[in-house]
Motif scaffolding. Sequence first.
Motif, mmCIF file in Angstrom:
data_model
loop_
_atom_site.group_PDB
_atom_site.id
_atom_site.type_symbol
_atom_site.label_atom_id
_atom_site.label_comp_id
_atom_site.label_asym_id
_atom_site.label_seq_id
_atom_site.Cartn_x
_atom_site.Cartn_y
_atom_site.Cartn_z
ATOM 1 N N PHE A 15 4.436 17.242 2.914
ATOM 2 C CA PHE A 15 3.547 15.663 2.719
ATOM 3 C C PHE A 15 4.989 14.527 3.438
ATOM 4 C CE2 PHE A 15 4.072 12.232 -0.551
ATOM 5 C CZ PHE A 15 2.656 11.324 -0.389
ATOM 6 N N THR A 16 4.115 13.091 3.725
ATOM 7 C CA THR A 16 5.176 12.529 4.485
ATOM 8 C C THR A 16 5.107 11.629 3.781
ATOM 9 O OG1 THR A 16 3.540 12.643 6.664
ATOM 10 C CG2 THR A 16 5.411 14.400 6.247
ATOM 11 N N GLY A 17 3.715 11.084 2.677
ATOM 12 C CA GLY A 17 3.450 9.823 2.935
ATOM 13 C C GLY A 17 4.921 8.806 1.488
ATOM 14 N N SER A 18 4.018 7.889 1.227
ATOM 15 C CA SER A 18 4.908 6.649 0.136
ATOM 16 C C SER A 18 3.990 7.580 -0.892
ATOM 17 C CB SER A 18 4.287 5.671 0.965
ATOM 18 O OG SER A 18 2.942 5.349 0.979
ATOM 19 N N SER B 211 1.069 -0.882 -0.793
ATOM 20 C CA SER B 211 0.439 -0.033 -0.277
ATOM 21 C C SER B 211 1.061 1.376 -0.152
ATOM 22 C CB SER B 211 -0.974 0.023 1.611
ATOM 23 O OG SER B 211 -1.585 1.249 1.659
ATOM 24 N N TYR B 212 0.180 1.895 -0.824
ATOM 25 C CA TYR B 212 1.019 3.766 -0.945
ATOM 26 C C TYR B 212 0.076 4.321 -0.730
ATOM 27 C CZ TYR B 212 5.599 1.285 -2.372
ATOM 28 O OH TYR B 212 5.672 -0.222 -2.486
ATOM 29 N N ASP B 213 0.658 6.051 -0.464
ATOM 30 C CA ASP B 213 -0.473 6.984 -0.198
ATOM 31 C C ASP B 213 -0.127 7.267 -1.829
ATOM 32 O OD1 ASP B 213 -0.113 7.697 2.703
ATOM 33 O OD2 ASP B 213 1.842 7.397 2.807
ATOM 34 N N VAL B 214 0.497 7.361 -2.979
ATOM 35 C CA VAL B 214 0.581 7.632 -4.228
ATOM 36 C C VAL B 214 1.289 6.506 -4.996
ATOM 37 C CG1 VAL B 214 1.121 9.588 -5.465
ATOM 38 C CG2 VAL B 214 0.582 10.273 -3.332
ATOM 39 N N ARG C 28 15.411 10.292 -0.735
ATOM 40 C CA ARG C 28 14.714 10.803 -0.097
ATOM 41 C C ARG C 28 12.878 10.006 -0.038
ATOM 42 N NH1 ARG C 28 13.177 16.350 -0.252
ATOM 43 N NH2 ARG C 28 15.267 17.593 -0.888
ATOM 44 N N GLY C 29 13.440 8.670 -0.522
ATOM 45 C CA GLY C 29 12.321 7.835 -0.325
ATOM 46 C C GLY C 29 11.879 7.236 -1.092
ATOM 47 N N PHE D 118 8.624 16.026 -6.518
ATOM 48 C CA PHE D 118 8.157 17.683 -5.444
ATOM 49 C C PHE D 118 7.285 17.327 -4.507
ATOM 50 C CE2 PHE D 118 9.059 19.924 -9.815
ATOM 51 C CZ PHE D 118 9.090 21.399 -8.772
ATOM 52 N N LEU D 119 6.513 15.977 -4.575
ATOM 53 C CA LEU D 119 6.436 15.324 -3.691
ATOM 54 C C LEU D 119 7.623 14.824 -2.390
ATOM 55 C CD1 LEU D 119 3.516 13.105 -5.002
ATOM 56 C CD2 LEU D 119 2.760 14.736 -3.720
#
Length: 402
Positions: free
Chosen positions: A37-40, A12-15, A181-182, A30-31
């Motif tokens: 924005f701290t999501g995946s 599962s990912y945020d985006v 950045r992950g 940019f995310l």
Amino acid sequence: MPAHPTEPARTSYDVVIIGGAMVGSAIAWFLADSPDFTGSVLVVERDPSFEHSSTAHTNSCMRQQFTTKINIRISQFAADYVKSFRQRMGGDERIPEIAFDRFGYMYLAATPEAAAGLRTAQALQASCGAGTRHLSPDQVAAEYPFYNLADILAANHNTQDEGYFDGTTLFDWWRRKAGERGVERIAGEVTAIGRAGNRVTGVTLSSGTTIAAGHIVNATGPRAARTASMAGLVLPVEPRKRYTFVFSAEAPLPRPLPLTIDPSGIHVRSDGALYMAGCPARPDPAVEPDDFTQDFTLWEEHVWPALAHRIPDFERIRLVRSWVGHYAFNTVDQNAILGSHPQATNFILANGFSGHGFQQAPAVGRGMAEWIAHGHYRTLDLSSLHLERIEARRHLTEAAII
């Protein structure tokens, strides 16, 4: 570990961004760079070599000579972004300065209607701070005496932040820095998109792996309509062939050639010591996104004669190489389609650039990251490019399509 992992590290990912070429990579960066924005983020790219992508086939040019204000603003941000790229990437000393060759664009008009259109466009561009000049044939000849202007009534020219830029360096560093950045990237093909009511729920890969997603971004270029259809959605975007020809001249011109848009439909510019010309297919239908077959008569029967007519020194030229790429062509108004899909609000569109995606990627990447993180734009308002305009028949037609 494979160079390009084929399976995600999580379920599962945020985006999830479908498409990892120029626009998809801009959004991912940019995310990753947003403090809000701290999501995946997962980027799924069907061809990590990008061999057949529009990004790989671009001519990498930039201009402010558009006929809609939003496109002018988008490109003005892009020009500033390119000029300050290292600073905008955190001052990373590994990042080089971006090459930006400002030979400008030269639009030529051969009819009274086209000349009037250029005058109107110049007034709009000037009101936005662009350096476009509306010129008579005599004024053009004084600066560029190599043109044949016998059939030309007027021209628009701008050398202020218009010309070639090294977009490949942006592309490479967006991907590299986003990874640091992950942001996760995999090589894979999305074959299905889950949807429940007015939301998309996730994607399925050709391997059978399913991935849940908070947002799904469609950044699949000429394949955008196919991607949308997986979620039961419709987009007016289709692949259309665009030809590029690189040639040498026996008698090189005495100064750099602006990217010249000829009334014949041909465009041509300097390309270092060589020259680069391009045009649409003739005729120009929708094609399959994997159709890169060339029509080798186009050069001899259409392009070379048009070049020799406009620039007599180009009678003696030699074709060095050529290729076919695709525009992700918006069939309604030739402008980008951005933002949330009205029928699936977490399905984010970054499609239909009609040849402008490379230069529009900085503003689109920033804007889509803002939209995902905040639900609205914080810098440049891109809402005039949302799909709602098309569904409501409020078309925002861009007339300066090359």
